[in-house]
Write an enzyme that holds these catalytic residues in place. Structure first.
Site, PDB file in Angstrom:
ATOM      1  N   PHE A 148      48.883 -36.448  -3.461  1.00 45.40           N
ATOM      2  CA  PHE A 148      49.335 -35.071  -3.377  1.00 45.40           C
ATOM      3  C   PHE A 148      50.087 -34.723  -4.655  1.00 45.40           C
ATOM      4  O   PHE A 148      50.314 -35.579  -5.514  1.00 45.40           O
ATOM      5  CB  PHE A 148      50.197 -34.825  -2.133  1.00 45.40           C
ATOM      6  CG  PHE A 148      50.380 -33.353  -1.847  1.00 45.40           C
ATOM      7  CD1 PHE A 148      49.285 -32.518  -1.701  1.00 45.40           C
ATOM      8  CD2 PHE A 148      51.646 -32.794  -1.760  1.00 45.40           C
ATOM      9  CE1 PHE A 148      49.442 -31.156  -1.476  1.00 45.40           C
ATOM     10  CE2 PHE A 148      51.816 -31.440  -1.534  1.00 45.40           C
ATOM     11  CZ  PHE A 148      50.712 -30.621  -1.392  1.00 45.40           C
ATOM     12  N   ASP A 149      50.510 -33.461  -4.782  1.00 48.85           N
ATOM     13  CA  ASP A 149      51.028 -32.992  -6.073  1.00 48.85           C
ATOM     14  C   ASP A 149      52.262 -33.759  -6.535  1.00 48.85           C
ATOM     15  O   ASP A 149      52.317 -34.223  -7.677  1.00 48.85           O
ATOM     16  CB  ASP A 149      51.276 -31.478  -6.044  1.00 48.85           C
ATOM     17  CG  ASP A 149      52.222 -31.028  -4.939  1.00 48.85           C
ATOM     18  OD1 ASP A 149      52.666 -31.879  -4.130  1.00 48.85           O
ATOM     19  OD2 ASP A 149      52.528 -29.816  -4.881  1.00 48.85           O
ATOM     20  N   ALA A 241      53.703 -39.180   5.640  1.00 54.01           N
ATOM     21  CA  ALA A 241      54.305 -37.907   6.041  1.00 54.01           C
ATOM     22  C   ALA A 241      53.740 -37.375   7.352  1.00 54.01           C
ATOM     23  O   ALA A 241      54.450 -36.758   8.142  1.00 54.01           O
ATOM     24  CB  ALA A 241      54.119 -36.869   4.929  1.00 54.01           C
ATOM     25  N   LYS A 282      57.861 -33.444   7.592  1.00 60.02           N
ATOM     26  CA  LYS A 282      56.581 -33.236   8.277  1.00 60.02           C
ATOM     27  C   LYS A 282      56.689 -33.837   9.685  1.00 60.02           C
ATOM     28  O   LYS A 282      57.290 -33.246  10.561  1.00 60.02           O
ATOM     29  CB  LYS A 282      55.435 -33.859   7.482  1.00 60.02           C
ATOM     30  CG  LYS A 282      54.999 -33.040   6.264  1.00 60.02           C
ATOM     31  CD  LYS A 282      55.898 -33.241   5.074  1.00 60.02           C
ATOM     32  CE  LYS A 282      55.339 -32.656   3.802  1.00 60.02           C
ATOM     33  NZ  LYS A 282      56.242 -32.840   2.660  1.00 60.02           N
ATOM     34  N   HIS A 474      52.054 -25.006 -10.433  1.00 62.85           N
ATOM     35  CA  HIS A 474      51.829 -24.029  -9.383  1.00 62.85           C
ATOM     36  C   HIS A 474      53.135 -23.480  -8.793  1.00 62.85           C
ATOM     37  O   HIS A 474      53.154 -22.390  -8.242  1.00 62.85           O
ATOM     38  CB  HIS A 474      50.958 -24.619  -8.273  1.00 62.85           C
ATOM     39  CG  HIS A 474      51.466 -25.905  -7.711  1.00 62.85           C
ATOM     40  ND1 HIS A 474      51.417 -27.090  -8.398  1.00 62.85           N
ATOM     41  CD2 HIS A 474      52.037 -26.201  -6.508  1.00 62.85           C
ATOM     42  CE1 HIS A 474      51.921 -28.057  -7.661  1.00 62.85           C
ATOM     43  NE2 HIS A 474      52.321 -27.551  -6.514  1.00 62.85           N
TER      44      HIS A 474
END
Length: 483
Positions: A148-149, A241, A282, A474
């Site tokens: 993931f990022d 997560a 999460k 982003h």
């Protein structure tokens, strides 16, 4: 409504109505909780929202929360806590060292995950930074099903390479393979043989695979990955997560697990690992917090030393005692199958209705979000004109709904020498559903807005980036429409 095939006892079958409660004859699934507290929503007009998004330079991260009607930007820390968690907060022990809150937190984590060392952090990315700072060096390679990022950024910040080894089925939005989050074991074996085990300090598996559409990883795939790694003494870590959602999919789809408890499935999966990172925002069902686990004594000491430098003492790790208590309760609550059934059904409900409208979505729907294939939906927009960003902006303009692009804005790669950008494999828009937060009428409103946008989708145009940072662009980049 359309239905999707699911893997069960070795066969595909059609589940006629995924919104059915399994133990009853009623068609409607109800939320397995009641609402004790509410937060008002500010209603804005289309004209308001057009001005707001323009002032935000068309970046939805820059919009103020009070200007959002339905916030599907992320499921991270945006869920609602239970009455038991709020009660636990009142028990918070704020002692600097060895607090009772930490003792309850540690006991809960060990009970579920089974790892030897439990190190609290203020959230998941802090756990990632500590993990990769300790284990990686320049030019190391860290394979994952899909980073993931923040995971990718923390690996690359160490001068290492974050390499994705997702199976080919996971790259095809229309493919109905039940475990599209699986790692390609053959590619992993080849990588080790070509690059050398000494250059691979660890391997990660993200469960569920967020960047790949919230798709689950099978237990068999974990076993196969562990077998390959064990032959070369490479440790396996999980990005855990969404561990409970992944376990629910295993129970639902994988042979031999339908009669097993969620907790036992989690324990088996973690038994193949050497540690994990966790964003408790999460499947910890809390608004802040995370942790890092490992079985290795020497690695754990190095991690704790770095934790003290940047996060806090090892028995609080940047969190208040009350936060530790909330996590301890949330980790147990997320194992409840009634909750998980409702959670997965909510996502399927949205996915099924969007498919009915005509939206191409990543199939089958994942655990925490619905991912729209913006490349297929908006063929008139080139990948480097960011079709996912275009759809996200339109969703806000028309309905005040905030989502996030997961495509070339987030994962496009720019050659530092030539400045040329390579687009992402997929151009997705993620509609992430916060846990225990929205009612079905909220979801129905989202569906109505999506229906309106679909009728004029051919009129949407692309965007270009006019300002961006070197990492995680982003979050803060500025955009403008391409005229």
């Amino acid at each position: 409504m359309p239905s999707y095939p699911y893997f069960y006892e070795g066969f595909f079958f059609e589940e006629k109505n995924t919104m059915l409660k399994k133990e009853t004859n009623f068609r409607t699934i109800i939320e397995p909780f009641i609402i004790k507290s509410i937060e008002p929503i500010k209603i804005t007009s289309k004209e308001d929202r057009k001005s707001i998004i323009e002032r935000a330079n068309y970046n939805l991260f820059k919009i103020q929360a009070q200007d959002v009607l339905i916030d599907l930007l992320t499921d991270s820390g945006t869920g609602a806590m239970s009455s038991e968690q709020w009660a636990a907060i009142m028990r918070g022990d704020e002692s600097y060292a060895g607090s009772q809150s930490f003792q309850r937190f540690e006991k809960s984590v060990k009970d579920i995950f089974g790892f030897k060392h439990v190190i609290p952090t203020h959230q998941g990315r802090a756990a990632e930074r500590i993990l990769f700072s300790v284990m990686c060096k320049k030019d190391s390679i860290v394979p994952n099903n899909t980073h993931f990022d923040t995971t990718r950024a923390n690996v690359e910040y160490q001068g290492a390479q974050a390499l994705d080894l997702l199976i080919e089925e996971g790259k095809d939005p229309k493919n109905l393979f039940p475990f599209k989050g699986n790692m390609d074991v053959k590619k992993l074996q080849t990588l080790i043989e070509e690059q050398g085990a000494e250059n691979i300090p660890l391997c990660m598996i993200t469960i569920t695979n967020n960047s790949g559409g919230g798709q689950p990883v099978s237990m068999e795939n974990v076993r196969q990955v562990k077998k390959v790694l064990s032959e070369h003494n490479i440790p396996l870590y999980f990005d855990a997560a969404r561990f409970a959602e992944n376990a629910y999919f295993i129970k639902e789809r994988e042979v031999g697990y339908k009669d097993k408890s969620i907790k036992s499935i989690v324990r088996e999966m973690m038994s193949y690992g050497d540690g994990c990172t966790m964003s408790a925002k999460k499947d910890g069902l809390v608004n802040i917090g995370g942790f890092l686990c490992t079985n290795d004594d020497i690695t754990a000491q190095k991690q704790k030393d770095l934790l003290i430098l940047t996060e806090g003492f090892p028995s609080y790790g940047g969190l208040a005692g009350r936060d530790l208590d909330a996590i301890a309760v949330g980790l147990q609550e997320v194992l409840d199958e009634s909750y998980l059934h409702y959670r997965i059904s909510e996502t399927r409900y949205l996915g099924e209705h969007l498919t009915q409208i005509g939206y191409p979505i990543l199939l089958p729907p994942g655990g925490h979000a619905v991912y729209i294939d913006a490349k297929a939906l908006l063929p008139q927009i080139e990948p480097l004109a960011y079709p996912g960003q275009s759809l996200s902006v339109e969703l806000y303009k028309i309905g005040g709904i905030r989502t996030v692009e997961i495509g070339s804005v987030m994962f496009g790669k720019i050659d530092p020498k030539t400045g040329k950008e390579t687009p992402s494999d997929m151009e997705l828009v993620r509609l992430a559903l916060p846990r225990r937060t929205h009612t079905q009428s909220h979801i129905d409103y989202v569906i109505e807005v999506m229906r309106e946008i679909f009728t004029s989708k051919n009129k949407l145009g692309g965007y270009k980036i006019i300002k961006q940072p070197p990492f995680l662009r982003h979050f803060t980049a500025d955009f403008e429409p391409i005229k």
